[in-house]
Design a protein around this motif. Structure first.
Motif, PDB file in Angstrom:
ATOM      1  N   LEU A  43       0.897  -1.257  -0.116  1.00 10.77           N
ATOM      2  CA  LEU A  43      -0.079   0.146   0.018  1.00 10.77           C
ATOM      3  C   LEU A  43       0.903   1.362  -0.276  1.00 10.77           C
ATOM      4  N   GLU A  44       0.493   2.211  -0.835  1.00 13.33           N
ATOM      5  CA  GLU A  44       1.464   3.373  -1.018  1.00 13.33           C
ATOM      6  C   GLU A  44       0.574   4.619  -1.185  1.00 13.33           C
ATOM      7  N   ARG A  45       0.768   5.687  -0.667  1.00 10.91           N
ATOM      8  CA  ARG A  45       0.074   6.888  -0.952  1.00 10.91           C
ATOM      9  C   ARG A  45       0.536   7.811  -1.990  1.00 10.91           C
ATOM     10  N   GLY A  46       1.940   7.419  -2.520  1.00 11.67           N
ATOM     11  CA  GLY A  46       2.092   8.133  -3.811  1.00 11.67           C
ATOM     12  C   GLY A  46       2.773   6.937  -4.834  1.00 11.67           C
ATOM     13  N   SER A  47       3.670   7.351  -5.444  1.00 13.40           N
ATOM     14  CA  SER A  47       4.505   6.779  -6.401  1.00 13.40           C
ATOM     15  C   SER A  47       5.462   5.784  -5.776  1.00 13.40           C
ATOM     16  N   TYR A  48       5.241   4.366  -6.298  1.00 14.02           N
ATOM     17  CA  TYR A  48       6.431   3.577  -5.822  1.00 14.02           C
ATOM     18  C   TYR A  48       7.902   4.069  -5.957  1.00 14.02           C
ATOM     19  N   GLY A  49       8.798   3.933  -5.036  1.00 10.31           N
ATOM     20  CA  GLY A  49      10.088   4.311  -4.979  1.00 10.31           C
ATOM     21  C   GLY A  49      10.319   5.300  -3.944  1.00 10.31           C
ATOM     22  N   GLY A  50       9.145   6.015  -3.568  1.00  8.71           N
ATOM     23  CA  GLY A  50       9.269   7.029  -2.480  1.00  8.71           C
ATOM     24  C   GLY A  50      10.350   8.234  -2.762  1.00  8.71           C
ATOM     25  N   GLN A  51      11.317   8.545  -2.156  1.00  7.95           N
ATOM     26  CA  GLN A  51      12.202   9.561  -2.195  1.00  7.95           C
ATOM     27  C   GLN A  51      13.106   9.478  -3.044  1.00  7.95           C
ATOM     28  N   MET A  52      13.359   8.164  -3.583  1.00 13.57           N
ATOM     29  CA  MET A  52      14.189   7.802  -4.489  1.00 13.57           C
ATOM     30  C   MET A  52      13.835   8.754  -5.924  1.00 13.57           C
ATOM     31  N   ASN A  53      12.714   8.854  -6.193  1.00 13.72           N
ATOM     32  CA  ASN A  53      12.333   9.535  -7.176  1.00 13.72           C
ATOM     33  C   ASN A  53      12.398  10.781  -7.520  1.00 13.72           C
ATOM     34  N   ASN A  54      12.791  11.386  -6.178  1.00 14.80           N
ATOM     35  CA  ASN A  54      13.348  12.875  -6.080  1.00 14.80           C
ATOM     36  C   ASN A  54      14.857  12.905  -6.077  1.00 14.80           C
ATOM     37  N   THR A  55      15.546  11.999  -6.241  1.00 11.62           N
ATOM     38  CA  THR A  55      16.984  12.098  -6.373  1.00 11.62           C
ATOM     39  C   THR A  55      17.592  11.718  -7.709  1.00 11.62           C
ATOM     40  N   ALA A  56      18.516  12.906  -7.917  1.00 12.75           N
ATOM     41  CA  ALA A  56      18.958  12.846  -9.476  1.00 12.75           C
ATOM     42  C   ALA A  56      19.775  11.615  -9.765  1.00 12.75           C
ATOM     43  N   GLU A  57      20.765  11.256  -8.932  1.00 13.39           N
ATOM     44  CA  GLU A  57      21.750  10.302  -9.098  1.00 13.39           C
ATOM     45  C   GLU A  57      22.248   9.683  -7.725  1.00 13.39           C
ATOM     46  N   VAL A  58      22.043   8.432  -7.911  1.00  8.48           N
ATOM     47  CA  VAL A  58      22.299   7.609  -6.646  1.00  8.48           C
ATOM     48  C   VAL A  58      23.755   6.852  -6.933  1.00  8.48           C
ATOM     49  N   GLU A  59      24.893   7.144  -6.236  1.00  7.19           N
ATOM     50  CA  GLU A  59      26.006   6.590  -6.352  1.00  7.19           C
ATOM     51  C   GLU A  59      26.651   5.880  -5.287  1.00  7.19           C
ATOM     52  N   ASN A  60      25.943   5.527  -4.341  1.00  2.00           N
ATOM     53  CA  ASN A  60      26.277   4.868  -3.323  1.00  2.00           C
ATOM     54  C   ASN A  60      25.227   3.424  -2.981  1.00  2.00           C
ATOM     55  N   TYR A  61      24.809   3.028  -4.135  1.00  2.00           N
ATOM     56  CA  TYR A  61      23.938   1.884  -4.024  1.00  2.00           C
ATOM     57  C   TYR A  61      24.873   0.541  -4.778  1.00  2.00           C
ATOM     58  N   THR A  62      25.146  -0.537  -4.020  1.00  2.00           N
ATOM     59  CA  THR A  62      25.997  -1.335  -4.542  1.00  2.00           C
ATOM     60  C   THR A  62      25.529  -2.046  -5.644  1.00  2.00           C
ATOM     61  N   GLY A  63      26.306  -2.198  -6.814  1.00  2.00           N
ATOM     62  CA  GLY A  63      26.020  -2.667  -8.017  1.00  2.00           C
ATOM     63  C   GLY A  63      26.019  -1.714  -9.132  1.00  2.00           C
ATOM     64  N   PHE A  64      25.850  -0.458  -8.739  1.00  2.00           N
ATOM     65  CA  PHE A  64      25.754   0.493  -9.662  1.00  2.00           C
ATOM     66  C   PHE A  64      26.738   1.635  -9.524  1.00  2.00           C
ATOM     67  N   LYS A  65      27.615   1.941 -10.471  1.00  2.00           N
ATOM     68  CA  LYS A  65      28.498   3.341 -10.050  1.00  2.00           C
ATOM     69  C   LYS A  65      27.576   4.435  -9.893  1.00  2.00           C
ATOM     70  N   THR A  66      26.729   4.477 -10.909  1.00  2.00           N
ATOM     71  CA  THR A  66      25.630   5.560 -10.600  1.00  2.00           C
ATOM     72  C   THR A  66      24.580   5.235 -11.262  1.00  2.00           C
ATOM     73  N   ILE A  67      23.226   5.611 -10.918  1.00  2.00           N
ATOM     74  CA  ILE A  67      21.911   5.185 -11.361  1.00  2.00           C
ATOM     75  C   ILE A  67      20.967   6.495 -11.094  1.00  2.00           C
ATOM     76  N   LEU A  68      20.176   6.767 -12.079  1.00  2.00           N
ATOM     77  CA  LEU A  68      18.915   7.699 -11.721  1.00  2.00           C
ATOM     78  C   LEU A  68      17.997   7.242 -10.530  1.00  2.00           C
TER      79      LEU A  68
END
Length: 318
Positions: A43-68
């Motif tokens: 159950l989600e009150r908004g879009s799945y992903g939460g605050q990840m959707n407001n993050t330009a680039e993620v560069e500290n998630y294992t497996g990806f050097k960088t990912i939107l």
């Protein structure tokens, strides 16, 4: 499966596990629980992903050097639902626990039953609570650089805060703005060292230390400046800014659970290292928990544990 709980009542849907929240933790919990052949609802009150959707680039998630951020959200959603977990929109209003351990989750439009509940509602940005903040929200006041940065091309911006979010989002804004001033109430940043080094090396970022905002100034239509108080000099000044981005921490989204007695005085949900609350079959993960590090990676770890523990709990009931 469904169960009509009586004339005049809403049809109640039953699931083995209900996950409230579909951020990285919630989606991971749904993945692990559904992979164990349990019926699962997110159950989600908004879009799945939460605050990840407001993050330009993620560069500290294992497996990806960088990912939107939105790209990572989509990848996690596809993974979370591959074993049959369902996803639905819903504003959760309350949760009650019956004597037999059944949890009743009421939303603004439906009612659900489950034996195992995972709370993954996260947190939201803390407000400053100063004059002008509410009045000019969306008209120069923002809490999300990736959402609103494009509206401030070649403008003078203020970023309030000194943690990871403030420094990282401030750096992002320099790609669009004429200048960015990071205003911090202390005399040093709290952000990770690598983020600090980047910010100090960025010639479009300036810093104001030992300073707090006392008012967001506008012209009735939009933000035009900030009133600032220096705690050391005790001098108040007013400086022109076209936009103010605020990053001063977060507060837990735990209102529907306050009556369960699983939170501390500030609303953070208390758990052990198995993500268990003091109510059997109720777990909490991610940013809504009382913990030190709130990151995508830690939310995912919490979710994996909760999904597995929910399975073990349901097995114990047989």
């Amino acid at each position: 499966m469904k169960n009509d709980r009586g004339s005049g009542l809403k049809m109640t849907k039953q699931y083995d596990v209900i996950v409230i929240g579909a951020g990285p933790g919630g989606m991971t919990a749904a993945l692990y629980a559904s992979r164990a052949n349990l019926s699962v609802l997110m159950l989600e009150r908004g879009s799945y992903g939460g605050q990840m959707n407001n993050t330009a680039e993620v560069e500290n998630y294992t497996g990806f050097k960088t990912i939107l951020g939105p790209e990572l959200s989509e990848e996690m959603y596809q993974s979370a639902t591959q074993f049959g977990a369902e996803y639905a929109y819903g504003m959760v209003e309350s949760v009650t626990v019956q004597e037999d351990g059944t949890k009743i989750v009421k939303t603004d439009s439906a009612e659900f039953e489950t034996k195992a509940l995972v709370i993954a509602t996260g947190s939201e940005y803390r407000k400053l609570g100063i004059p002008g903040e509410a009045e000019y929200s969306g008209r120069g006041v923002s809490y999300c650089a990736i959402c609103d940065g494009a509206f401030f091309r070649n403008k003078k911006l203020a970023v309030i805060g000194g943690g990871d979010s403030a420094v990282e989002e401030g750096a992002y804004l320099t790609q669009l703005a004429e200048s960015v001033t990071i205003i911090h109430r202390r005399d040093e940043l709290r952000a990770q060292k690598i983020l600090q080094d980047r910010a100090f090396a960025n010639d479009k970022i300036e810093f104001m230390w030992d300073t707090v905002a006392t008012e967001i100034v506008g012209d009735g239509q939009k933000v035009i400046g900030l009133k600032l108080y220096n705690k050391k000099t005790e001098v108040t000044t007013e400086l022109p800014f076209d936009g103010v981005f605020i990053y001063v921490g977060s507060v837990p989204l735990s209102k529907p659970f306050l009556d369960l007695g699983i939170t501390d005085e500030n609303g953070w949900v208390l758990t052990n290292d198995k993500m268990e609350t003091n109510i059997p079959g109720v777990y909490a993960i991610g940013d809504v928990r009382l913990k030190d590090l709130r990151q995508i990676t830690t939310a995912v770890g919490d979710g994996a544990i909760a999904g597995q523990e929910a399975y073990k709990y349901l097995e114990s009931l047989k």
